[in-house]
Design a protein around this motif. Sequence first.
Motif, PDB file in Angstrom:
ATOM      1  N   GLY A 133       0.798  -1.220   0.000  1.00 54.45           N
ATOM      2  CA  GLY A 133       0.000   0.000   0.000  1.00 54.45           C
ATOM      3  C   GLY A 133       0.827   1.265   0.000  1.00 54.45           C
ATOM      4  O   GLY A 133       0.291   2.370  -0.118  1.00 54.45           O
ATOM      5  N   GLY A 134       2.160   1.122   0.147  1.00 50.50           N
ATOM      6  CA  GLY A 134       3.053   2.274   0.082  1.00 50.50           C
ATOM      7  C   GLY A 134       3.232   3.007   1.395  1.00 50.50           C
ATOM      8  O   GLY A 134       3.930   4.024   1.457  1.00 50.50           O
ATOM      9  N   GLN A 135       2.606   2.511   2.481  1.00 53.72           N
ATOM     10  CA  GLN A 135       2.772   3.183   3.772  1.00 53.72           C
ATOM     11  C   GLN A 135       4.219   3.084   4.267  1.00 53.72           C
ATOM     12  O   GLN A 135       4.767   4.031   4.811  1.00 53.72           O
ATOM     13  CB  GLN A 135       1.827   2.577   4.826  1.00 53.72           C
ATOM     14  N   ILE A 136       4.831   1.918   4.065  1.00 55.00           N
ATOM     15  CA  ILE A 136       6.219   1.689   4.460  1.00 55.00           C
ATOM     16  C   ILE A 136       6.875   0.832   3.391  1.00 55.00           C
ATOM     17  O   ILE A 136       6.196   0.215   2.578  1.00 55.00           O
ATOM     18  CB  ILE A 136       6.325   0.971   5.832  1.00 55.00           C
ATOM     19  N   ASP A 137       8.225   0.803   3.384  1.00 52.40           N
ATOM     20  CA  ASP A 137       8.906  -0.136   2.498  1.00 52.40           C
ATOM     21  C   ASP A 137       9.321  -1.360   3.322  1.00 52.40           C
ATOM     22  O   ASP A 137       9.114  -1.403   4.537  1.00 52.40           O
ATOM     23  CB  ASP A 137      10.107   0.514   1.792  1.00 52.40           C
TER      24      ASP A 137
END
Length: 338
Positions: free
Chosen positions: A78-82
């Motif tokens: 979801g792109g919140q964290i890598d």
Amino acid sequence: MKDSERAAARPRPEELERAILGEDPAYTAADVAAETGVTIDQAQRLWRALGFPDRGLEVAFTHADVEAVSILVRQVEGGQIDFDMAVTLTRAVGQTMARLADWEVATLVHRVQEIEAGDKATGSRATTGLHLIEQLNEPFEQLLVYVWRRHLAAAVARVEGLGGDMAADTADATDLRTTQMTVGFADIVGFTELSNELTQSRLGDLVELFESRCSDVVASQHGRVIKTLGDAVLFVNDDPIRAFDTAEGIIAVVGRDGRMPDVRVGLASGSVVLRLGDVFGPPVNLASRLTAVARRNRVIVDPTTAALLPPDQFETRPLPARPVRGFGLLEPVAVRRH
């Protein structure tokens, strides 16, 4: 019940694990990777980050393990964290929970011993311990979530207090982790000798009381305990006056209690890096070094901290310069209130 019957009734290690986890292992590391869409290497990185060794080809993982990895994967996708951030957060949780679990079990051991010494004894400490854990699990889990939310709120407030804006596109993560603080280090005088003189039970009680009293004083002055090292406590405060009051408070409740050992406290101020619940930087090392030159039940500070204390409230007295490992010649400062 005969001893042989008691032994047969005692739960085996795998039974204890099943009872606590609530399910049997059903997956290998390869299965977890296939179920969650990560590589085997990534699955193993997350497992090691939790603090556990690789399990090779063993069937060692449960549905809950698969779900936990899936939750992290969804956040990454979801792109919140890598993924590296996911590993970092996993390591933070793993280290925190490992200590918490050890602390919980060590605390419950005393209750288990009391039960086994009374008329409700089962003849098996493992059985009694398991029953106790089952009774406490649900309320303790609720407490964990509550405390985590409380500390998360406090941590976010501290970041905002440093001038950081977590929503800003231009936020500098390095700046959010670096700040000016006063670091305190309090340690027990002659702990090695005490370790040789006291029984293990008495030594454990003393350390627990020392940590408990220090933590109470630190919290009362709006500071934070960063870590405890058995015979020492590392704390921080963004207010040097409160940091000094913390040091004096620790001496009052520990060093001046005739039933407790003497203590020494060192304070140093400056720029520190906050990361994964720990604190790094020259002030941390200096505060620790200063305890080696402090007198019993006295506070000693570095020149930077001394300069931050209002002269109308404090009297500072430079002490003779002496070599401090890693800092060369240093002129420590003795402080007392007017």
